[in-house]
Design a protein around this motif. Sequence first.
Motif, PDB file in Angstrom:
ATOM      1  N   LEU A 421       0.828  -1.214   0.000  1.00  0.00           N
ATOM      2  CA  LEU A 421       0.000   0.000   0.000  1.00  0.00           C
ATOM      3  C   LEU A 421       0.857   1.256   0.000  1.00  0.00           C
ATOM      4  O   LEU A 421       0.446   2.301  -0.515  1.00  0.00           O
ATOM      5  CB  LEU A 421      -0.928   0.012   1.215  1.00  0.00           C
ATOM      6  N   HIS A 422       2.060   1.166   0.573  1.00  0.00           N
ATOM      7  CA  HIS A 422       2.976   2.307   0.615  1.00  0.00           C
ATOM      8  C   HIS A 422       3.981   2.280  -0.525  1.00  0.00           C
ATOM      9  O   HIS A 422       4.960   3.040  -0.512  1.00  0.00           O
ATOM     10  CB  HIS A 422       3.722   2.324   1.962  1.00  0.00           C
ATOM     11  N   GLY A 423       3.762   1.410  -1.516  1.00  0.00           N
ATOM     12  CA  GLY A 423       4.666   1.336  -2.660  1.00  0.00           C
ATOM     13  C   GLY A 423       5.998   0.710  -2.330  1.00  0.00           C
ATOM     14  O   GLY A 423       6.998   0.961  -3.011  1.00  0.00           O
ATOM     15  N   SER A 424       6.059  -0.141  -1.299  1.00  0.00           N
ATOM     16  CA  SER A 424       7.305  -0.765  -0.880  1.00  0.00           C
ATOM     17  C   SER A 424       7.136  -2.282  -0.865  1.00  0.00           C
ATOM     18  O   SER A 424       6.101  -2.820  -1.300  1.00  0.00           O
ATOM     19  CB  SER A 424       7.719  -0.240   0.498  1.00  0.00           C
ATOM     20  N   GLU A 425       8.135  -2.963  -0.353  1.00  0.00           N
ATOM     21  CA  GLU A 425       8.123  -4.422  -0.297  1.00  0.00           C
ATOM     22  C   GLU A 425       8.958  -4.886   0.893  1.00  0.00           C
ATOM     23  O   GLU A 425      10.069  -4.393   1.109  1.00  0.00           O
ATOM     24  CB  GLU A 425       8.699  -5.006  -1.588  1.00  0.00           C
ATOM     25  N   VAL A 426       8.407  -5.813   1.659  1.00  0.00           N
ATOM     26  CA  VAL A 426       9.137  -6.387   2.782  1.00  0.00           C
ATOM     27  C   VAL A 426      10.046  -7.492   2.253  1.00  0.00           C
ATOM     28  O   VAL A 426       9.572  -8.439   1.619  1.00  0.00           O
ATOM     29  CB  VAL A 426       8.187  -6.942   3.862  1.00  0.00           C
ATOM     30  N   LYS A 427      11.347  -7.361   2.503  1.00  0.00           N
ATOM     31  CA  LYS A 427      12.315  -8.361   2.072  1.00  0.00           C
ATOM     32  C   LYS A 427      12.882  -9.068   3.301  1.00  0.00           C
ATOM     33  O   LYS A 427      13.202  -8.427   4.306  1.00  0.00           O
ATOM     34  CB  LYS A 427      13.453  -7.703   1.293  1.00  0.00           C
ATOM     35  N   LEU A 428      13.009 -10.378   3.201  1.00  0.00           N
ATOM     36  CA  LEU A 428      13.585 -11.186   4.271  1.00  0.00           C
ATOM     37  C   LEU A 428      14.995 -11.595   3.864  1.00  0.00           C
ATOM     38  O   LEU A 428      15.187 -12.263   2.832  1.00  0.00           O
ATOM     39  CB  LEU A 428      12.722 -12.419   4.534  1.00  0.00           C
ATOM     40  N   LEU A 429      15.982 -11.182   4.654  1.00  0.00           N
ATOM     41  CA  LEU A 429      17.386 -11.410   4.335  1.00  0.00           C
ATOM     42  C   LEU A 429      18.090 -12.067   5.511  1.00  0.00           C
ATOM     43  O   LEU A 429      17.632 -11.992   6.655  1.00  0.00           O
ATOM     44  CB  LEU A 429      18.084 -10.075   3.994  1.00  0.00           C
ATOM     45  N   ASP A 430      19.220 -12.700   5.206  1.00  0.00           N
ATOM     46  CA  ASP A 430      20.077 -13.207   6.271  1.00  0.00           C
ATOM     47  C   ASP A 430      20.878 -12.048   6.864  1.00  0.00           C
ATOM     48  O   ASP A 430      21.109 -11.027   6.212  1.00  0.00           O
ATOM     49  CB  ASP A 430      21.031 -14.274   5.714  1.00  0.00           C
ATOM     50  N   ARG A 431      21.288 -12.215   8.110  1.00  0.00           N
ATOM     51  CA  ARG A 431      22.067 -11.164   8.763  1.00  0.00           C
ATOM     52  C   ARG A 431      23.405 -10.969   8.058  1.00  0.00           C
ATOM     53  O   ARG A 431      24.048 -11.917   7.624  1.00  0.00           O
ATOM     54  CB  ARG A 431      22.291 -11.521  10.237  1.00  0.00           C
ATOM     55  N   GLU A 432      23.831  -9.700   7.946  1.00  0.00           N
ATOM     56  CA  GLU A 432      25.063  -9.383   7.248  1.00  0.00           C
ATOM     57  C   GLU A 432      26.305  -9.688   8.067  1.00  0.00           C
ATOM     58  O   GLU A 432      27.398  -9.807   7.507  1.00  0.00           O
ATOM     59  CB  GLU A 432      25.052  -7.895   6.853  1.00  0.00           C
ATOM     60  N   ASP A 433      26.170  -9.808   9.405  1.00  0.00           N
ATOM     61  CA  ASP A 433      27.334 -10.074  10.243  1.00  0.00           C
ATOM     62  C   ASP A 433      27.659 -11.557  10.363  1.00  0.00           C
ATOM     63  O   ASP A 433      28.571 -11.947  11.093  1.00  0.00           O
ATOM     64  CB  ASP A 433      27.133  -9.479  11.645  1.00  0.00           C
ATOM     65  N   GLY A 434      26.910 -12.407   9.637  1.00  0.00           N
ATOM     66  CA  GLY A 434      27.193 -13.833   9.661  1.00  0.00           C
ATOM     67  C   GLY A 434      26.568 -14.584  10.815  1.00  0.00           C
ATOM     68  O   GLY A 434      26.638 -15.816  10.860  1.00  0.00           O
ATOM     69  N   LYS A 435      25.947 -13.891  11.748  1.00  0.00           N
ATOM     70  CA  LYS A 435      25.322 -14.552  12.896  1.00  0.00           C
ATOM     71  C   LYS A 435      23.981 -15.138  12.474  1.00  0.00           C
ATOM     72  O   LYS A 435      23.368 -14.682  11.511  1.00  0.00           O
ATOM     73  CB  LYS A 435      25.128 -13.557  14.040  1.00  0.00           C
ATOM     74  N   PRO A 436      23.482 -16.150  13.183  1.00  0.00           N
ATOM     75  CA  PRO A 436      22.158 -16.705  12.853  1.00  0.00           C
ATOM     76  C   PRO A 436      21.075 -15.676  13.120  1.00  0.00           C
ATOM     77  O   PRO A 436      21.159 -14.892  14.074  1.00  0.00           O
ATOM     78  CB  PRO A 436      22.045 -17.919  13.777  1.00  0.00           C
ATOM     79  N   GLY A 437      20.088 -15.683  12.312  1.00  0.00           N
ATOM     80  CA  GLY A 437      18.989 -14.740  12.494  1.00  0.00           C
ATOM     81  C   GLY A 437      18.444 -14.276  11.156  1.00  0.00           C
ATOM     82  O   GLY A 437      18.870 -14.717  10.085  1.00  0.00           O
TER      83      GLY A 437
END
Length: 446
Positions: A421-437
């Motif tokens: 609705l706000h012209g955006s998109e939720v993206k699911l990514l892995d953590r950039e620091d290499g930790k789980p999450g």
Amino acid sequence: MRSIRKTLTISLLTFGLLAGLTTATLAYLAAKEEAEELFDAQMAQMARLVEQLAPDDASLPLVIENEEPWTPAHPYEEKLSYRIVSNAGQVLIASPSFPAWIDHEPVDGYHDLDHPGENWRMFTLIGEQGQNHIQVVQSDKARTEIATKIALTNTLPILVFLPLLCLAIWWQIGRNLKPLVTLSEEVSERGSGHLDPVRLQEVPTEINGLVRALNRMLQRLKLSFERERRFTADAAHELRTPLAALQIHCENLFAELTDEQSRRSGEQILSGLKRMNRIVEQLLHLSRLDPQERLADNTPLNLTELCRELIGDQIPFAIARQIDLGLTAPDTDLQAKGHALYLSILLRNLVDNALRYTPRGGEVTLELENQKGQVQISVIDSGPGLSEEQKQRVFERFYRGHNKSDGSGLGLSIAHQIAELHGSEVKLLDREDGKPGLVARFTLPG
């Protein structure tokens, strides 16, 4: 994907060019052949004229050496020559340009003479008994030049017309396919909130049935969406009050229970009621979001303050789960354009989802960053994360994956719709620091 316009343009232009070039070639050859016939007729006519004017006297002296040369009135004049030959084979008179190497022995009719450097065409008119013979020759080079010029003059209009024909084909194809392009753009811009019939100013007969069928389908979709939204809203609304009352009675009953086994059963009943209440609330939010495509008014709001309030509301749940919940944001409050209520629902669902799937002792961080005029919002957790397949399916309604919790499976689906609705998109990514999450991230215009 094949383009109808491109296919039609290429095919019609190819056929048009082939037809035009074939016509031009045939016209060129026909004009050249007609010119050759005209030159042969001219030679015969000249021979007849000389025959009428020349005296039938075999004793005429040879005058070719005594004839004064003349200045040609035209460059091609010297390419057409004649001579008179007696019955005895003696040249009586000849044009100065008549080739001397040609045999005096006359042969009736047309003949092609090959000579080093230049070829000639000759016509001989055999005189009757006691009459002289007339020979007319013409340079083959001159004949070819003149015939080519005549043929090109006849062919040139066709060659000039071909580019205009190609341009007309291209323009007509684009003009007549414009309704298809308009229909495609009209349909591609529609969403679940815009299911009105397609209305075109001019509908070609060939796609009239398609437009009518499309409008009927849009009408059925609109009625279906309205029935689904109405049913969801009505069902959620009807369930809301009895579930709330049931939860109160269950809490009162749980407070009076003293037996350990009964209290455990009561906790399970109370947990189930809370989950049902959450599903009802989420269904109500979902029913409000479905019919919309874009928010009509995105007003500026203090996103940092909105996130502070959200973190404050979620602190008790984080403490109960022994999770470190925090906010990371610039010192200056960030402004963003959006709907405050819907954004709060979006952020609450993302943070709530991270808290539910992060194990005890973990951490969840809500992070705000200014990215070149846009605000980037990230919810970072230290949970088990998701596989690539789960990242694709997690936005589906009621999907809860392999990590079961007390969630409803609607939170991320609602967050995804609010972001759209706000012209955006939720993206699911892995953590950039290499930790789980997992990192749930979306952007808003600043």
